[in-house]
Scaffold this motif. Structure first.
Motif, PDB file in Angstrom:
ATOM      1  N   ARG A  52      12.288  16.414  27.834  1.00  0.00           N
ATOM      2  CA  ARG A  52      12.121  14.992  28.164  1.00  0.00           C
ATOM      3  C   ARG A  52      11.285  14.751  29.417  1.00  0.00           C
ATOM      4  O   ARG A  52      11.401  13.713  30.064  1.00  0.00           O
ATOM      5  CB  ARG A  52      13.472  14.291  28.240  1.00  0.00           C
ATOM      6  N   ALA A  53      10.422  15.693  29.766  1.00  0.00           N
ATOM      7  CA  ALA A  53       9.540  15.533  30.921  1.00  0.00           C
ATOM      8  C   ALA A  53       8.175  14.993  30.525  1.00  0.00           C
ATOM      9  O   ALA A  53       7.356  14.664  31.381  1.00  0.00           O
ATOM     10  CB  ALA A  53       9.371  16.864  31.650  1.00  0.00           C
ATOM     11  N   GLY A  54       7.915  14.891  29.232  1.00  0.00           N
ATOM     12  CA  GLY A  54       6.666  14.342  28.732  1.00  0.00           C
ATOM     13  C   GLY A  54       6.937  13.380  27.594  1.00  0.00           C
ATOM     14  O   GLY A  54       7.915  13.532  26.855  1.00  0.00           O
ATOM     15  N   LYS A  55       6.080  12.365  27.456  1.00  0.00           N
ATOM     16  CA  LYS A  55       6.274  11.342  26.433  1.00  0.00           C
ATOM     17  C   LYS A  55       4.914  10.861  25.950  1.00  0.00           C
ATOM     18  O   LYS A  55       3.952  10.802  26.721  1.00  0.00           O
ATOM     19  CB  LYS A  55       7.046  10.172  27.021  1.00  0.00           C
ATOM     20  N   ALA A  56       4.832  10.494  24.669  1.00  0.00           N
ATOM     21  CA  ALA A  56       3.621   9.905  24.110  1.00  0.00           C
ATOM     22  C   ALA A  56       3.987   8.742  23.202  1.00  0.00           C
ATOM     23  O   ALA A  56       5.034   8.761  22.542  1.00  0.00           O
ATOM     24  CB  ALA A  56       2.832  10.946  23.329  1.00  0.00           C
ATOM     25  N   LYS A  57       3.141   7.730  23.182  1.00  0.00           N
ATOM     26  CA  LYS A  57       3.303   6.599  22.278  1.00  0.00           C
ATOM     27  C   LYS A  57       1.943   5.932  22.102  1.00  0.00           C
ATOM     28  O   LYS A  57       1.035   6.135  22.908  1.00  0.00           O
ATOM     29  CB  LYS A  57       4.330   5.598  22.786  1.00  0.00           C
ATOM     30  N   GLY A  58       1.810   5.158  21.027  1.00  0.00           N
ATOM     31  CA  GLY A  58       0.529   4.515  20.795  1.00  0.00           C
ATOM     32  C   GLY A  58       0.485   3.733  19.513  1.00  0.00           C
ATOM     33  O   GLY A  58       1.492   3.199  19.052  1.00  0.00           O
ATOM     34  N   LYS A  59      -0.723   3.713  18.895  1.00  0.00           N
ATOM     35  CA  LYS A  59      -0.901   2.964  17.662  1.00  0.00           C
ATOM     36  C   LYS A  59      -1.946   3.637  16.776  1.00  0.00           C
ATOM     37  O   LYS A  59      -2.753   4.454  17.240  1.00  0.00           O
ATOM     38  CB  LYS A  59      -1.296   1.517  17.960  1.00  0.00           C
ATOM     39  N   VAL A  60      -1.893   3.288  15.508  1.00  0.00           N
ATOM     40  CA  VAL A  60      -2.869   3.710  14.513  1.00  0.00           C
ATOM     41  C   VAL A  60      -3.499   2.435  13.974  1.00  0.00           C
ATOM     42  O   VAL A  60      -2.789   1.502  13.602  1.00  0.00           O
ATOM     43  CB  VAL A  60      -2.220   4.506  13.362  1.00  0.00           C
ATOM     44  N   VAL A  61      -4.824   2.382  13.945  1.00  0.00           N
ATOM     45  CA  VAL A  61      -5.539   1.203  13.478  1.00  0.00           C
ATOM     46  C   VAL A  61      -6.410   1.586  12.289  1.00  0.00           C
ATOM     47  O   VAL A  61      -7.157   2.565  12.362  1.00  0.00           O
ATOM     48  CB  VAL A  61      -6.421   0.612  14.605  1.00  0.00           C
ATOM     49  N   LEU A  62      -6.292   0.832  11.209  1.00  0.00           N
ATOM     50  CA  LEU A  62      -7.167   1.013  10.055  1.00  0.00           C
ATOM     51  C   LEU A  62      -8.389   0.147  10.290  1.00  0.00           C
ATOM     52  O   LEU A  62      -8.300  -1.073  10.334  1.00  0.00           O
ATOM     53  CB  LEU A  62      -6.465   0.613   8.757  1.00  0.00           C
ATOM     54  N   ASP A  63      -9.505   0.782  10.483  1.00  0.00           N
ATOM     55  CA  ASP A  63     -10.759   0.100  10.754  1.00  0.00           C
ATOM     56  C   ASP A  63     -11.850   0.907  10.085  1.00  0.00           C
ATOM     57  O   ASP A  63     -11.652   2.069   9.732  1.00  0.00           O
ATOM     58  CB  ASP A  63     -10.983  -0.006  12.272  1.00  0.00           C
ATOM     59  N   ARG A  64     -12.995   0.345   9.917  1.00  0.00           N
ATOM     60  CA  ARG A  64     -14.082   1.102   9.284  1.00  0.00           C
ATOM     61  C   ARG A  64     -14.720   2.023  10.283  1.00  0.00           C
ATOM     62  O   ARG A  64     -14.940   1.628  11.402  1.00  0.00           O
ATOM     63  CB  ARG A  64     -15.105   0.138   8.712  1.00  0.00           C
ATOM     64  N   PRO A  65     -15.046   3.241   9.979  1.00  0.00           N
ATOM     65  CA  PRO A  65     -14.754   3.945   8.727  1.00  0.00           C
ATOM     66  C   PRO A  65     -13.501   4.795   8.862  1.00  0.00           C
ATOM     67  O   PRO A  65     -13.537   5.889   9.425  1.00  0.00           O
ATOM     68  CB  PRO A  65     -15.985   4.816   8.531  1.00  0.00           C
ATOM     69  N   GLY A  66     -12.390   4.322   8.437  1.00  0.00           N
ATOM     70  CA  GLY A  66     -11.150   5.093   8.473  1.00  0.00           C
ATOM     71  C   GLY A  66     -10.188   4.600   9.522  1.00  0.00           C
ATOM     72  O   GLY A  66     -10.124   3.417   9.838  1.00  0.00           O
ATOM     73  N   PHE A  67      -9.446   5.553  10.091  1.00  0.00           N
ATOM     74  CA  PHE A  67      -8.397   5.245  11.055  1.00  0.00           C
ATOM     75  C   PHE A  67      -8.804   5.672  12.456  1.00  0.00           C
ATOM     76  O   PHE A  67      -9.578   6.615  12.628  1.00  0.00           O
ATOM     77  CB  PHE A  67      -7.105   5.987  10.688  1.00  0.00           C
ATOM     78  N   VAL A  68      -8.229   4.994  13.443  1.00  0.00           N
ATOM     79  CA  VAL A  68      -8.379   5.370  14.849  1.00  0.00           C
ATOM     80  C   VAL A  68      -6.971   5.472  15.434  1.00  0.00           C
ATOM     81  O   VAL A  68      -6.169   4.550  15.289  1.00  0.00           O
ATOM     82  CB  VAL A  68      -9.213   4.342  15.643  1.00  0.00           C
ATOM     83  N   VAL A  69      -6.676   6.606  16.058  1.00  0.00           N
ATOM     84  CA  VAL A  69      -5.379   6.833  16.701  1.00  0.00           C
ATOM     85  C   VAL A  69      -5.593   6.704  18.202  1.00  0.00           C
ATOM     86  O   VAL A  69      -6.543   7.287  18.750  1.00  0.00           O
ATOM     87  CB  VAL A  69      -4.828   8.233  16.357  1.00  0.00           C
ATOM     88  N   SER A  70      -4.740   5.947  18.859  1.00  0.00           N
ATOM     89  CA  SER A  70      -4.852   5.784  20.311  1.00  0.00           C
ATOM     90  C   SER A  70      -3.473   5.735  20.927  1.00  0.00           C
ATOM     91  O   SER A  70      -2.474   5.551  20.231  1.00  0.00           O
ATOM     92  CB  SER A  70      -5.630   4.510  20.651  1.00  0.00           C
ATOM     93  N   GLY A  71      -3.429   5.910  22.233  1.00  0.00           N
ATOM     94  CA  GLY A  71      -2.152   5.839  22.920  1.00  0.00           C
ATOM     95  C   GLY A  71      -2.215   6.365  24.327  1.00  0.00           C
ATOM     96  O   GLY A  71      -3.297   6.483  24.916  1.00  0.00           O
ATOM     97  N   LYS A  72      -1.023   6.693  24.837  1.00  0.00           N
ATOM     98  CA  LYS A  72      -0.897   7.210  26.198  1.00  0.00           C
ATOM     99  C   LYS A  72       0.036   8.412  26.185  1.00  0.00           C
ATOM    100  O   LYS A  72       1.036   8.424  25.473  1.00  0.00           O
ATOM    101  CB  LYS A  72      -0.341   6.146  27.137  1.00  0.00           C
ATOM    102  N   LEU A  73      -0.315   9.397  26.990  1.00  0.00           N
ATOM    103  CA  LEU A  73       0.505  10.595  27.190  1.00  0.00           C
ATOM    104  C   LEU A  73       0.988  10.577  28.631  1.00  0.00           C
ATOM    105  O   LEU A  73       0.174  10.493  29.557  1.00  0.00           O
ATOM    106  CB  LEU A  73      -0.312  11.855  26.902  1.00  0.00           C
ATOM    107  N   TYR A  74       2.302  10.660  28.810  1.00  0.00           N
ATOM    108  CA  TYR A  74       2.910  10.597  30.133  1.00  0.00           C
ATOM    109  C   TYR A  74       3.424  11.971  30.550  1.00  0.00           C
ATOM    110  O   TYR A  74       3.966  12.713  29.733  1.00  0.00           O
ATOM    111  CB  TYR A  74       4.098   9.622  30.129  1.00  0.00           C
ATOM    112  N   ASP A  75       3.270  12.274  31.837  1.00  0.00           N
ATOM    113  CA  ASP A  75       3.849  13.464  32.452  1.00  0.00           C
ATOM    114  C   ASP A  75       4.720  12.949  33.589  1.00  0.00           C
ATOM    115  O   ASP A  75       4.203  12.469  34.600  1.00  0.00           O
ATOM    116  CB  ASP A  75       2.733  14.386  32.975  1.00  0.00           C
ATOM    117  N   PHE A  76       6.023  12.995  33.392  1.00  0.00           N
ATOM    118  CA  PHE A  76       6.909  12.369  34.360  1.00  0.00           C
ATOM    119  C   PHE A  76       6.902  13.101  35.702  1.00  0.00           C
ATOM    120  O   PHE A  76       6.876  14.337  35.741  1.00  0.00           O
ATOM    121  CB  PHE A  76       8.324  12.258  33.807  1.00  0.00           C
TER     122      PHE A  76
END
Length: 141
Positions: free
Chosen positions: A44-68
């Motif tokens: 539990r010293a690291g965490k990630a969260k974000g979103k997936v967007v369906l856009d042309r051409p295909g998908f884009v994954v984005s988010g944030k990676l935390y290092d506590f």
């Protein structure tokens, strides 16, 4: 005086209609978005969260990676996905900053599913304390 008041009122109405019309068009053109996470490392010293967007051409994954802060080591985030064409994809990010999360975004093209896991490591490699592979997005839910 009445004529000027009518002219100003008509101008305001035309301006309001002009501003409102593009907003309606932009709303209907928004791509589909899904949120994912939070995924935590095993310690539990690291965490990630974000979103997936369906856009042309295909998908884009984005988010944030935390290092506590206050924990030794760095946080690592690895994604793996299955492409619609049958191939595989993989992407890894890491951060050693306890004060500022790592922001990321990458295209995957069209895919069937994507999973992610958060691990701990040094600034050079993953050393362990990984979460299980967690579903980020999958076709059909």
């Amino acid at each position: 005086m009445i004529f000027r008041t009518l002219a100003v009122g008509a101008t305001l109405m035309i301006a309001a209609a002009t501003i409102a019309a593009p907003a309606v068009a932009a709303t209907s053109a928004n791509p589909e978005t899904w949120s994912w996470g939070s995924i935590y490392s095993a310690d539990r010293a690291g965490k990630a969260k974000g979103k997936v967007v369906l856009d042309r051409p295909g998908f884009v994954v984005s988010g944030k990676l935390y290092d506590f802060p206050g924990r030794s080591g760095c946080s690592w985030l690895t994604f793996r996905w299955t492409k619609e064409s049958g191939g595989q994809g993989k992407k890894t990010f890491h951060t050693c900053s306890g004060t500022k999360p790592k922001t990321f975004s990458f295209p995957t093209g069209y895919m069937l599913s994507i999973e992610g896991k958060v691990c701990r490591g040094t600034s050079k490699k993953i050393t362990g304390k990984c979460s299980i592979w967690e579903g980020v997005w999958s076709q059909g839910g």
